[in-house]
Write a protein that holds these residues in place. Structure first.
Motif, mmCIF file in Angstrom:
data_model
loop_
_atom_site.group_PDB
_atom_site.id
_atom_site.type_symbol
_atom_site.label_atom_id
_atom_site.label_comp_id
_atom_site.label_asym_id
_atom_site.label_seq_id
_atom_site.Cartn_x
_atom_site.Cartn_y
_atom_site.Cartn_z
ATOM 1 N N SER A 10 37.060 43.537 44.815
ATOM 2 C CA SER A 10 37.492 43.112 43.625
ATOM 3 C C SER A 10 36.403 43.168 42.560
ATOM 4 N N GLY A 11 36.993 43.287 41.371
ATOM 5 C CA GLY A 11 35.927 43.384 40.156
ATOM 6 C C GLY A 11 36.522 42.216 39.334
ATOM 7 N N LYS A 12 35.959 42.000 38.042
ATOM 8 C CA LYS A 12 36.125 40.830 37.276
ATOM 9 C C LYS A 12 37.809 40.727 36.971
ATOM 10 N N ILE A 13 38.201 41.649 36.849
ATOM 11 C CA ILE A 13 39.655 41.551 36.298
ATOM 12 C C ILE A 13 40.800 42.201 37.313
ATOM 13 N N ARG A 14 40.147 43.050 38.333
ATOM 14 C CA ARG A 14 41.414 43.718 39.290
ATOM 15 C C ARG A 14 40.899 43.461 40.613
ATOM 16 N N GLU A 15 42.002 43.595 41.508
ATOM 17 C CA GLU A 15 41.642 43.487 43.065
ATOM 18 C C GLU A 15 42.279 44.580 43.557
ATOM 19 N N LEU A 16 41.487 44.997 45.065
ATOM 20 C CA LEU A 16 41.888 46.191 45.732
ATOM 21 C C LEU A 16 42.415 45.752 47.010
ATOM 22 N N TYR A 17 43.652 46.290 47.726
ATOM 23 C CA TYR A 17 43.863 45.845 48.963
ATOM 24 C C TYR A 17 44.198 47.218 49.481
ATOM 25 N N ARG A 23 46.116 54.464 51.681
ATOM 26 C CA ARG A 23 47.000 54.088 50.481
ATOM 27 C C ARG A 23 46.324 52.697 50.043
ATOM 28 N N LEU A 24 46.021 52.391 48.851
ATOM 29 C CA LEU A 24 45.503 51.266 48.522
ATOM 30 C C LEU A 24 46.326 50.836 47.299
ATOM 31 N N LEU A 25 46.346 49.507 47.103
ATOM 32 C CA LEU A 25 46.997 48.673 45.935
ATOM 33 C C LEU A 25 46.050 47.985 45.030
ATOM 34 N N LEU A 26 46.154 48.541 43.825
ATOM 35 C CA LEU A 26 45.341 48.224 42.902
ATOM 36 C C LEU A 26 46.227 47.228 41.835
ATOM 37 N N VAL A 27 45.595 45.911 41.741
ATOM 38 C CA VAL A 27 46.302 44.888 41.293
ATOM 39 C C VAL A 27 45.617 44.238 39.992
ATOM 40 N N ASN A 67 46.131 62.715 39.989
ATOM 41 C CA ASN A 67 45.418 61.552 39.926
ATOM 42 C C ASN A 67 45.794 60.695 41.205
ATOM 43 N N HIS A 68 45.208 59.641 41.402
ATOM 44 C CA HIS A 68 45.527 58.789 42.594
ATOM 45 C C HIS A 68 47.115 58.111 42.513
ATOM 46 N N LEU A 69 47.732 58.009 41.465
ATOM 47 C CA LEU A 69 48.909 57.316 41.319
ATOM 48 C C LEU A 69 50.146 57.769 42.198
ATOM 49 N N CYS A 81 48.146 53.629 45.447
ATOM 50 C CA CYS A 81 47.275 54.651 45.020
ATOM 51 C C CYS A 81 46.788 55.360 46.214
ATOM 52 N N ARG A 82 46.503 56.470 46.196
ATOM 53 C CA ARG A 82 45.740 57.231 47.426
ATOM 54 C C ARG A 82 44.373 56.895 47.504
ATOM 55 N N ARG A 83 44.072 56.580 48.683
ATOM 56 C CA ARG A 83 42.423 56.361 49.037
ATOM 57 C C ARG A 83 41.830 57.643 49.007
ATOM 58 N N LEU A 84 40.716 57.606 48.076
ATOM 59 C CA LEU A 84 40.061 58.638 47.771
ATOM 60 C C LEU A 84 38.256 58.164 48.291
ATOM 61 N N GLU A 85 37.616 59.410 48.442
ATOM 62 C CA GLU A 85 36.153 59.074 48.522
ATOM 63 C C GLU A 85 35.574 59.238 46.907
ATOM 64 N N MET A 86 35.430 57.869 46.540
ATOM 65 C CA MET A 86 34.930 57.912 45.027
ATOM 66 C C MET A 86 33.559 58.421 44.750
ATOM 67 N N LEU A 87 33.369 59.003 43.681
ATOM 68 C CA LEU A 87 32.049 59.504 43.261
ATOM 69 C C LEU A 87 31.057 58.436 42.779
ATOM 70 N N LEU A 189 35.951 56.908 32.987
ATOM 71 C CA LEU A 189 36.765 57.421 33.956
ATOM 72 C C LEU A 189 35.908 57.354 35.326
ATOM 73 N N GLU A 190 36.874 57.149 36.400
ATOM 74 C CA GLU A 190 36.519 57.332 37.748
ATOM 75 C C GLU A 190 37.082 58.346 38.357
ATOM 76 N N PHE A 191 36.337 59.202 39.076
ATOM 77 C CA PHE A 191 37.042 60.207 39.968
ATOM 78 C C PHE A 191 36.722 59.892 41.502
ATOM 79 N N GLY A 202 40.843 58.582 39.476
ATOM 80 C CA GLY A 202 41.378 57.278 39.949
ATOM 81 C C GLY A 202 41.202 56.237 39.016
ATOM 82 N N ASP A 203 41.162 54.983 39.539
ATOM 83 C CA ASP A 203 40.864 53.833 38.801
ATOM 84 C C ASP A 203 41.918 53.430 37.645
ATOM 85 N N GLU A 204 41.689 52.895 36.790
ATOM 86 C CA GLU A 204 42.543 53.000 35.448
ATOM 87 C C GLU A 204 42.117 53.867 34.495
#
Ligand code: Q0N
Length: 287
Positions: A10-17, A23-27, A67-69, A81-87, A189-191, A202-204
């Motif tokens: 989780s971040g301040k604003i979004r959650e990740l499942y 696959r992930l859910l970004l909420v 992109n991951h969508l 979204c697709r689950r990636l190995e984030m940089l 941006l996040e890749f 990835g990300d938003e």
């Protein structure tokens, strides 16, 4: 949401499942932060606006970079979204001199190793956009790093690819936004890397939470422009004399309504799509 989804971050604003191994859910919640503090009052539909905007940009930039969508869910705030190995770097592009870029320039004349002309003003447009990577801070603020430090983290070849791709994405989105009266001053941006080793966005993407949006008609170099989305919130918080430490103040209804209207205006202006049409069917932004 699938009841099998496991909360993984989780971040301040979004959650990740996690939905499954791939696959992930970004909420995106309706929470809002100002001066780095999440406020106790939410902005209704803010998470939907940001999810819809990201989906819009992902669909329109997929020829530049995959992109991951995978899909937008019916709730309008959940991205499959697709689950990636984030940089391990934040990929920031700046077209204008603001925030930490302005601070670094004032003290050193450079931003992340980019030597800039003397005499630039706060918020001034740069001669050309620059890629200014930062480390991902787990607590506190991201730290700007030069290209050598970033290349050491991701590899020289990957660095060159990420820099080129981020600059192309910024050029595309900032031109689109400016044609509609919004300056995209900078963006983060996040890749990630997919199982084939391909670079994936990835990300938003190009939301008001990941970018500085300024109204073009009020822009003037030499002063900090009003924030397109958060100016009512900042002005209200400043009027209270709040010390900008936790906890932040509750927002009155008129500040909530004005801010919500600005988010929806940003969505409609940038996408050309009615926000009610998005609420009816989030996939409208992917067309
Ligand atoms: C991932 N972050 C940082 C939620 C977002 N597609 C992906 N695959 C694997 N990991 C991630 C993604 C994405 N997007 C991205 N963390 C994991 C952004 N977080 C911050 C907290 O809120």
């Amino acid at each position: 949401m699938s009841d099998a989804a496991v909360h993984v971050g989780s971040g301040k604003i979004r959650e990740l499942y996690a939905l499954d191994d791939d696959r992930l859910l970004l909420v995106a919640s309706d929470r809002i932060s100002t001066f780095d503090v999440v406020l106790p009052t939410e902005i209704p539909d803010k998470g939907r606006v940001l999810t819809g905007l990201s989906g819009f940009w992902f669909a329109r930039t997929e020829k530049l970079v995959p992109n991951h969508l995978l899909a937008l869910r019916e709730d309008g705030r959940t991205t499959e979204c697709r689950r990636l190995e984030m940089l391990p770097i934040e990929c920031v592009v700046r077209g204008y001199l603001s925030g930490s870029g302005w601070k670094d320039y004032r003290s050193t004349g450079s931003v992340c190793g980019h030597r800039l002309p003397a005499g630039l003003l706060e918020s001034q447009r740069l001669p050309e956009p620059i890629f200014t990577p930062a480390t991902k801070a787990t607590t506190g603020h991201d730290e700007n790093i030069d290209r050598e430090a970033a290349a050491a983290l991701v590899g020289a070849e990957r660095f060159a690819e990420v820099e080129q791709t981020a600059l192309e994405l910024y050029a595309f989105a900032s031109e689109h936004a400016l044609e509609r009266g919004i300056i995209l001053a900078d963006t983060k941006l996040e890749f990630g890397i997919d199982p084939d080793g391909a670079l994936v966005l990835g990300d938003e993407a190009f939301t008001p939470d990941s970018s500085r949006f300024w109204p073009a008609d009020e822009y003037q170099a030499g002063q900090a422009p009003p924030s397109y989305d958060k100016q009512f919130v900042r002005d209200y918080c400043e009027s209270l004399g709040w010390d900008k430490t936790y906890p932040g103040p509750e927002l009155p209804a008129e500040v909530v309504e004005g801010t919500r209207a600005r988010y929806i205006e940003a969505f409609t202006t940038l996408t050309g799509i009615d926000f009610d049409a998005y609420l009816d069917d989030p996939a409208v932004v992917l067309g």
